[in-house]
Design a protein around this motif. Structure first.
Motif, PDB file in Angstrom:
ATOM      1  N   LEU A 114       0.946  -1.163  -0.065  1.00  0.00           N
ATOM      2  CA  LEU A 114       0.012  -0.028  -0.046  1.00  0.00           C
ATOM      3  C   LEU A 114       0.819   1.305   0.024  1.00  0.00           C
ATOM      4  CD1 LEU A 114      -2.729  -1.176   2.822  1.00  0.00           C
ATOM      5  CD2 LEU A 114      -2.992  -1.223   0.020  1.00  0.00           C
ATOM      6  N   ILE A 115       0.750   2.102  -0.983  1.00  0.00           N
ATOM      7  CA  ILE A 115       1.324   3.380  -0.971  1.00  0.00           C
ATOM      8  C   ILE A 115       0.282   4.543  -0.642  1.00  0.00           C
ATOM      9  CG2 ILE A 115       2.702   4.635  -2.376  1.00  0.00           C
ATOM     10  CD1 ILE A 115       3.739   2.389  -3.957  1.00  0.00           C
ATOM     11  N   PHE A 116       0.472   5.478   0.031  1.00  0.00           N
ATOM     12  CA  PHE A 116      -0.403   6.450   0.355  1.00  0.00           C
ATOM     13  C   PHE A 116       0.231   7.755   0.841  1.00  0.00           C
ATOM     14  CE2 PHE A 116      -0.168   6.240   5.102  1.00  0.00           C
ATOM     15  CZ  PHE A 116       0.365   4.899   5.251  1.00  0.00           C
ATOM     16  N   LEU A 117      -0.517   8.742   0.749  1.00  0.00           N
ATOM     17  CA  LEU A 117       0.216  10.250   1.018  1.00  0.00           C
ATOM     18  C   LEU A 117      -0.457  10.509   2.234  1.00  0.00           C
ATOM     19  CD1 LEU A 117       1.269  12.727  -0.062  1.00  0.00           C
ATOM     20  CD2 LEU A 117      -0.926  13.336  -0.672  1.00  0.00           C
ATOM     21  N   LEU A 118       0.602  10.856   3.263  1.00  0.00           N
ATOM     22  CA  LEU A 118       0.270  11.475   4.449  1.00  0.00           C
ATOM     23  C   LEU A 118      -0.409  12.582   4.779  1.00  0.00           C
ATOM     24  CD1 LEU A 118       3.006   9.105   6.439  1.00  0.00           C
ATOM     25  CD2 LEU A 118       0.604   8.661   5.975  1.00  0.00           C
ATOM     26  N   HIS A 119       0.538  13.542   4.357  1.00  0.00           N
ATOM     27  CA  HIS A 119       0.290  14.846   4.364  1.00  0.00           C
ATOM     28  C   HIS A 119       1.055  15.770   3.303  1.00  0.00           C
ATOM     29  CE1 HIS A 119       3.574  14.568   6.959  1.00  0.00           C
ATOM     30  NE2 HIS A 119       3.960  15.520   6.858  1.00  0.00           N
ATOM     31  N   ILE A 177       5.761  16.710   1.180  1.00  0.00           N
ATOM     32  CA  ILE A 177       4.861  15.501   1.229  1.00  0.00           C
ATOM     33  C   ILE A 177       5.512  14.261   1.603  1.00  0.00           C
ATOM     34  CG2 ILE A 177       3.564  16.300  -0.562  1.00  0.00           C
ATOM     35  CD1 ILE A 177       5.395  14.946  -2.493  1.00  0.00           C
ATOM     36  N   ARG A 178       4.900  13.361   2.331  1.00  0.00           N
ATOM     37  CA  ARG A 178       5.323  12.048   2.880  1.00  0.00           C
ATOM     38  C   ARG A 178       4.845  11.049   2.312  1.00  0.00           C
ATOM     39  NH1 ARG A 178       8.128  11.833   7.804  1.00  0.00           N
ATOM     40  NH2 ARG A 178       8.160   9.748   8.770  1.00  0.00           N
ATOM     41  N   TYR A 179       5.493   9.762   1.968  1.00  0.00           N
ATOM     42  CA  TYR A 179       4.890   8.858   1.477  1.00  0.00           C
ATOM     43  C   TYR A 179       5.527   7.568   2.552  1.00  0.00           C
ATOM     44  CZ  TYR A 179       4.028  11.136  -2.836  1.00  0.00           C
ATOM     45  OH  TYR A 179       3.488  12.024  -3.858  1.00  0.00           O
ATOM     46  N   SER A 180       4.986   6.338   2.368  1.00  0.00           N
ATOM     47  CA  SER A 180       5.132   5.277   3.102  1.00  0.00           C
ATOM     48  C   SER A 180       5.004   4.137   2.104  1.00  0.00           C
ATOM     49  CB  SER A 180       4.324   5.157   4.166  1.00  0.00           C
ATOM     50  OG  SER A 180       4.363   5.873   5.310  1.00  0.00           O
ATOM     51  N   ILE A 181       6.168   3.208   1.903  1.00  0.00           N
ATOM     52  CA  ILE A 181       6.457   2.197   1.270  1.00  0.00           C
ATOM     53  C   ILE A 181       7.179   1.209   1.793  1.00  0.00           C
ATOM     54  CG2 ILE A 181       6.641   3.676  -0.822  1.00  0.00           C
ATOM     55  CD1 ILE A 181       9.373   3.293  -1.070  1.00  0.00           C
ATOM     56  N   PRO A 182       6.576  -0.274   1.681  1.00  0.00           N
ATOM     57  CA  PRO A 182       7.383  -1.248   2.298  1.00  0.00           C
ATOM     58  C   PRO A 182       9.040  -1.342   1.522  1.00  0.00           C
ATOM     59  CG  PRO A 182       6.219  -2.015   0.824  1.00  0.00           C
ATOM     60  CD  PRO A 182       5.817  -0.758   0.769  1.00  0.00           C
ATOM     61  N   GLU A 183      10.043  -2.018   2.173  1.00  0.00           N
ATOM     62  CA  GLU A 183      11.277  -2.188   1.696  1.00  0.00           C
ATOM     63  C   GLU A 183      11.135  -3.264   0.942  1.00  0.00           C
ATOM     64  OE1 GLU A 183      12.733  -4.815   5.372  1.00  0.00           O
ATOM     65  OE2 GLU A 183      14.062  -3.797   4.475  1.00  0.00           O
ATOM     66  N   GLU A 184      12.270  -3.411  -0.035  1.00  0.00           N
ATOM     67  CA  GLU A 184      12.608  -4.356  -0.926  1.00  0.00           C
ATOM     68  C   GLU A 184      11.666  -4.114  -2.233  1.00  0.00           C
ATOM     69  OE1 GLU A 184      15.713  -5.995   1.407  1.00  0.00           O
ATOM     70  OE2 GLU A 184      14.904  -6.279  -0.632  1.00  0.00           O
ATOM     71  N   MET A 185      11.029  -3.320  -2.341  1.00  0.00           N
ATOM     72  CA  MET A 185      10.136  -3.103  -3.557  1.00  0.00           C
ATOM     73  C   MET A 185      10.925  -2.993  -4.600  1.00  0.00           C
ATOM     74  SD  MET A 185       7.415   0.037  -2.564  1.00  0.00           S
ATOM     75  CE  MET A 185       6.638  -0.373  -4.180  1.00  0.00           C
ATOM     76  N   LYS A 186      10.301  -3.612  -5.985  1.00  0.00           N
ATOM     77  CA  LYS A 186      11.025  -3.781  -7.181  1.00  0.00           C
ATOM     78  C   LYS A 186      11.526  -2.417  -7.728  1.00  0.00           C
ATOM     79  CE  LYS A 186       9.093  -8.199  -8.514  1.00  0.00           C
ATOM     80  NZ  LYS A 186       8.352  -8.998  -9.240  1.00  0.00           N
ATOM     81  N   GLY A 197       4.424   7.387  -5.524  1.00  0.00           N
ATOM     82  CA  GLY A 197       3.341   8.335  -5.430  1.00  0.00           C
ATOM     83  C   GLY A 197       3.072   9.350  -6.771  1.00  0.00           C
ATOM     84  N   ASN A 198       2.195   9.924  -6.715  1.00  0.00           N
ATOM     85  CA  ASN A 198       1.919  11.027  -7.705  1.00  0.00           C
ATOM     86  C   ASN A 198       2.410  12.222  -7.364  1.00  0.00           C
ATOM     87  OD1 ASN A 198       1.155  12.569  -9.937  1.00  0.00           O
ATOM     88  ND2 ASN A 198      -0.422  11.171 -10.605  1.00  0.00           N
ATOM     89  N   VAL A 199       3.729  12.706  -7.655  1.00  0.00           N
ATOM     90  CA  VAL A 199       4.088  13.982  -7.098  1.00  0.00           C
ATOM     91  C   VAL A 199       3.342  15.035  -7.738  1.00  0.00           C
ATOM     92  CG1 VAL A 199       6.037  15.545  -6.768  1.00  0.00           C
ATOM     93  CG2 VAL A 199       6.552  12.946  -6.735  1.00  0.00           C
ATOM     94  N   ALA A 200       3.108  15.152  -9.075  1.00  0.00           N
ATOM     95  CA  ALA A 200       2.382  16.237  -9.502  1.00  0.00           C
ATOM     96  C   ALA A 200       0.920  16.383  -8.983  1.00  0.00           C
ATOM     97  CB  ALA A 200       2.360  16.120 -11.070  1.00  0.00           C
ATOM     98  N   VAL A 240      10.386  16.094  -0.005  1.00  0.00           N
ATOM     99  CA  VAL A 240       9.588  14.928   0.055  1.00  0.00           C
ATOM    100  C   VAL A 240      10.247  13.679   1.089  1.00  0.00           C
ATOM    101  CG1 VAL A 240       8.796  12.922  -1.606  1.00  0.00           C
ATOM    102  CG2 VAL A 240       8.838  15.187  -2.370  1.00  0.00           C
ATOM    103  N   THR A 241       9.471  13.367   1.837  1.00  0.00           N
ATOM    104  CA  THR A 241      10.107  12.330   2.836  1.00  0.00           C
ATOM    105  C   THR A 241       9.221  10.833   2.517  1.00  0.00           C
ATOM    106  OG1 THR A 241      10.302  14.081   4.406  1.00  0.00           O
ATOM    107  CG2 THR A 241      10.298  11.773   5.290  1.00  0.00           C
ATOM    108  N   VAL A 242      10.011   9.918   2.471  1.00  0.00           N
ATOM    109  CA  VAL A 242       9.798   8.472   2.151  1.00  0.00           C
ATOM    110  C   VAL A 242      10.016   7.591   3.357  1.00  0.00           C
ATOM    111  CG1 VAL A 242       9.930   6.532   0.593  1.00  0.00           C
ATOM    112  CG2 VAL A 242      10.047   8.965  -0.267  1.00  0.00           C
ATOM    113  N   GLU A 243       9.007   7.320   3.984  1.00  0.00           N
ATOM    114  CA  GLU A 243       9.150   6.271   5.271  1.00  0.00           C
ATOM    115  C   GLU A 243       9.317   4.786   4.771  1.00  0.00           C
ATOM    116  OE1 GLU A 243       6.264   6.571   7.939  1.00  0.00           O
ATOM    117  OE2 GLU A 243       7.095   4.982   9.224  1.00  0.00           O
ATOM    118  N   ILE A 244      10.122   4.073   5.019  1.00  0.00           N
ATOM    119  CA  ILE A 244      10.406   2.423   4.773  1.00  0.00           C
ATOM    120  C   ILE A 244       9.843   1.661   5.847  1.00  0.00           C
ATOM    121  CG2 ILE A 244      11.982   0.920   4.002  1.00  0.00           C
ATOM    122  CD1 ILE A 244      11.835   3.590   2.164  1.00  0.00           C
ATOM    123  N   ILE A 245       8.896   0.952   5.403  1.00  0.00           N
ATOM    124  CA  ILE A 245       8.434   0.214   6.315  1.00  0.00           C
ATOM    125  C   ILE A 245       8.945  -1.168   6.407  1.00  0.00           C
ATOM    126  CG2 ILE A 245       5.875  -0.975   6.824  1.00  0.00           C
ATOM    127  CD1 ILE A 245       4.613   1.254   5.693  1.00  0.00           C
TER     128      ILE A 245
END
Length: 836
Positions: free
Chosen positions: A25-30, A36-45, A51-54, A124-129
């Motif tokens: 699941l990839i979702f926009l936090l705020h 802007i901040r996104y959260s993604i799991p590690e080891e993604m391909k 996320g859609n930055v624009a 842009v901040t990306v949180e790794i789950i």
């Protein structure tokens, strides 16, 4: 089989309570203030969408492309990539949370997205789950214990801890010990949240019954699927050692300065053992020390002194929690914890990174234009990491803080490339440590040119001089202008303004080289036609739109001595002879005549001098050097010949000089008959350089003489016959007057005496004779036609011989006598024109 049966119900219950099904699941936090901040799991391909930055920033795709959106990251590995054509952020490198953050939670990394024209900055901040991709693991395969059989119930034996790089539920959750009669397992949590286990003796050991015990310690995490790791526990039962060593503190606290040298003392731990002898001797050691800490700290197993063994860096580790253990020779142990806090030292200078820099900048850029965006970081903390940015003084720039650790360099005044074409801007970042550390970065800013300066001539008015009779195409003058602009804006072309010179375009006189400004003559100039003229030269630059300025060039034509003097008087004619009469009674200095000449040149080229080249009697006449007056230099006497010929040379003062020659015929006589007798053979001399021209003129003169002689004979015969047939009572004979030019004495000697012409006309009837007063003359001239000399003598004789015919003569100024004899067909009147 029993162990498996024992674990299954517990694992099932643990999964039901704590396990969650992972979904990507990839979702926009705020989105707050450009962040802007996104959260993604590690080891993604690689290529997975983050996320859609624009869309999240409310930006149009055209804005991303036009602003050259790009990612600026301080990380050594670029984990993300911005696809500006779609406006999405994708994974560009495999992300390992454990490698990126280690034990730190939450794990995230940040970067900045920069757009230009106008400049925008978004963080842009990306949180790794965490994903359960690691199983708990023990550092050793076997754990060896030597335990005395006399160990008291409740004795605790610390077991090796397993390490699981995952965090949260995926980290180590529980330990399990295989079923046995003597030991139970107790789990404990450290202040940092990690867990460790101890074996607690619940039933006394009996070495004789079981000298060795083999157990397994199992560590499991809470991931889905669940992962686990095991280690073998080998227990050797020893003979009795009744008392275990005991630390005097449960937690030891100490501080150490970062960058402390090797061997620096930190603290000392202490434990006591109630046993005596060898059973009371204890040894200190680190328990379950992580690999990287083993290179940093050292413990003396005898004294318990902890010291620095490696490099301590506050920016990497701000606090260390170390488990220590004490063991006696009987194998009894106790454990405690040492917490070492690192004190920051200002050992890191600020680091300046230029995120964006616009160079060159147009000189018409308004004040407040953003020149550069810079990022300044300091790895130190608190005051040591507080940064102040400044630029070198006396520059038209200022630096302003934008978001955290970012600064904008903006212009403070309008630029002028002609004054300052470039700037060296030194940015200094200084922290607040003691002593403070600083770093600098120099930006070389160039100012691009705008066509804001018109070409300027060195002077608005130019004067040039050119000698007449110049060669066409000759360089006359060179104009020069300068332009403070640069490159194409300073490329000057020279043009002639469309003006007129005496109704003729200036281009027919002058041309100009558009590149060099050389002015060339198109034609050969004649000073006598034009003495000066003006032209307007325009200097125009190559800017858009072009700028220009004008200069006026006045060209003065300098005279050359290219014209010989022209004799105005006496007039030289080929049809009649001109003679000046001088009475024999003339005194010394008597004015015979005056040679009048002009020169169309100017200046000294027109200064004329008169010289007597040759004369019949040089002792009788002289010529005034400046005024050309011919005067007698002695008293005229009877021995002087009547016919005198003077050759006067008129010469100008040019270099080289030019001259003209005039022949003056002078008659020295007191009476008209004497003049006629002497001047019958007076001829004009003319010198020719070319033999052919001489023979042509001679032939023409012979033919003309024969024609005139025949004409005179015919006219004389007809007049004679007409007089015999008819007597005329009235005669209206036309008179052709001759008026020599009037002149004044240039040397101040006064004008010549006025001379008057009188016309005497005699008819067959004496009653019809009259005396006519004519206009004043300025010379005493005798003009005779050589072809009518004989006729003139007969006429004079007839007139003088007839006593009955009245001859009226009006006499004035008797110094000179001028006669003109005219004959015309159809008239019976003989006219004697006498000037006295």
């Amino acid at each position: 089989m029993a162990l498996v049966g024992f674990l299954q119900p517990k694992c099932l219950r643990w999964r039901l309570c704590c396990g969650l099904r992972w979904q990507v699941l990839i979702f926009l936090l705020h989105i707050v203030s450009g962040q802007i901040r996104y959260s993604i799991p590690e080891e993604m391909k690689k290529g997975s969408i983050i996320g859609n930055v624009a869309q999240d920033l409310g930006l149009d795709l055209k804005r991303l492309r036009a602003g050259r959106a790009r990612i600026i990251s301080g990380e050594s590995i670029q984990y993300t990539e911005l696809q500006t054509d779609k406006g999405i952020l994708v994974v560009s490198e495999r992300i390992d949370r454990e490698q990126l953050c280690g034990d730190v939670t939450p794990c995230s990394f940040s970067f900045e997205m920069i757009l230009e024209h106008p400049m925008e900055l978004h963080r842009v901040t990306v949180e790794i789950i965490d994903v359960n991709d690691h199983a708990p693991a023990f550092s050793k395969r076997d754990i060896q214990f030597e335990i005395s059989e006399s160990a008291t119930l409740g004795s605790r034996f610390t077991l090796a801890s397993a390490e699981d790089p995952d965090v949260g539920l995926n980290a180590l959750q529980n330990y399990f010990l295989t079923t046995n009669d003597n030991y139970v397992l107790k789990q404990h949590a450290k202040p940092d949240g990690s867990k460790y286990a101890e074996m607690v003796l619940q039933k006394p050991l009996d070495r004789e019954e079981h000298p060795r015990l083999s157990l397994k310690l199992i560590a499991v995490d809470g991931g889905n699927p669940q992962r686990s790791g095991t280690v073998n526990i080998e227990i050797t039962v020893l003979d009795a050692n009744d008392n275990a060593p005991v630390f005097n503190q449960s937690v030891y606290r100490a501080t150490v300065m970062e960058n402390a040298s090797k061997g620096t003392y930190i603290t000392t731990i202490n434990a006591s053992d109630a046993d005596s002898g060898s059973n009371g001797v204890v040894a200190y050691s680190f328990s379950n020390l992580k690999k990287h800490l083993a290179d940093i700290f050292n413990i003396d197993e005898t004294t318990g002194t902890i010291s620095v063994a490696g490099e301590i860096d506050y920016e990497k580790d701000r606090k260390f929690e170390i488990r220590v253990e004490v063991k006696d020779q009987g194998g009894l142990t106790d454990s405690s914890e040492v917490v070492i806090e690192v004190i920051d030292v200002n050992d890191n200078a600020p680091v300046i990174n230029v995120m964006s820099f616009s160079s060159p900048v147009s000189e018409d850029a308004p004040p407040g234009t953003t020149i550069a965006i810079i990022n300044v970081k300091d790895a130190d903390s608190e005051r040591n990491g507080q940064i102040t940015c400044s630029i070198n003084t006396n520059l038209p720039f200022k630096i302003q803080s934008s978001i955290s650790s970012y600064y904008n360099l903006i212009s403070d005044i309008a630029f002028d490339r002609e004054t300052t074409p470039e700037y060296n801007i030194t940015i200094t970042a200084t922290d607040s440590g003691s002593p403070p550390l600083s770093s600098t970065r120099t930006l070389h800013l160039r100012i691009s040119d705008v066509n804001d300066n018109a070409p300027l001539f060195h002077q608005p008015l130019y004067s040039a001089y050119v000698t007449e009779n110049n060669s066409p195409g000759m360089s006359v003058f060179t104009v020069s202008a300068r332009d403070s602009d640069w490159n194409q804006n300073a490329r000057i072309s020279y043009l002639l303004e469309d003006t007129q010179i005496s109704g003729t375009p200036v281009s027919t006189y002058i041309s100009i080289n558009s590149e060099t400004g050389d002015v060339h003559a198109v034609r050969s100039f004649d000073y006598e036609q034009i003495k000066e003229f003006k032209l307007v030269v325009k200097a125009q630059d190559g800017g858009s739109p072009p700028l220009s300025s004008n200069a006026t060039v006045t060209i003065f034509i300098q005279d050359q001595n290219d014209n010989a003097p022209q004799v105005l008087y006496p007039v030289q004619t080929s049809s009649s002879l001109v003679a000046e009469m001088v009475p024999r009674s003339a005194d010394v200095g008597y004015l015979v005549t005056k040679v009048v000449a002009v020169d169309v040149d100017s200046g000294q080229n027109a200064w004329l001098s008169y010289k007597l080249q040759k004369a019949t009697d040089r002792a009788l006449f002289e010529v005034g050097l400046q005024n050309g007056e011919i005067r007698t230099i002695r008293q005229v006497n009877d021995k002087d010949v009547v016919k005198q010929r003077l050759t006067v040379v008129v010469e100008d003062n040019g270099q080289p000089s030019r001259s003209a020659t005039v022949n003056v015929n002078v008659a020295v006589a007191d009476s008209f008959p004497e003049v006629l007798s002497e001047f019958t053979d007076f001829t004009h001399d003319k010198d020719y350089n070319d033999n052919l021209t001489f023979y042509l003129v001679l032939a023409l003169a012979v033919v003309s003489f024969l024609f005139i002689t025949c004409l005179v004979v015919i006219i004389s015969v007809k007049i004679y016959r007409w007089r015999q047939s008819r007597v005329l009572y009235h005669s209206n004979l036309p008179v052709i007057p001759y008026y020599p030019p009037r002149y004044a004495d240039t040397l101040g000697t006064g004008t010549l005496q006025h001379v008057y012409n009188y016309e005497v006309c005699r008819t067959t009837d004496s009653r019809r004779s009259d005396c006519k007063f004519a206009r004043p003359c300025s010379q005493n001239v005798l003009i005779m036609d050589p072809s009518s000399t004989g006729t003139m003598q007969r006429i004079e004789k007839n007139i003088l011989d007839e006593p009955d015919s009245p001859l009226e003569v009006c006499i004035h100024a008797p110094e000179a006598i001028r006669f003109r004899i005219s004959f015309g067909s159809g008239y019976s009147c003989k006219s004697n024109w006498v000037s006295l």
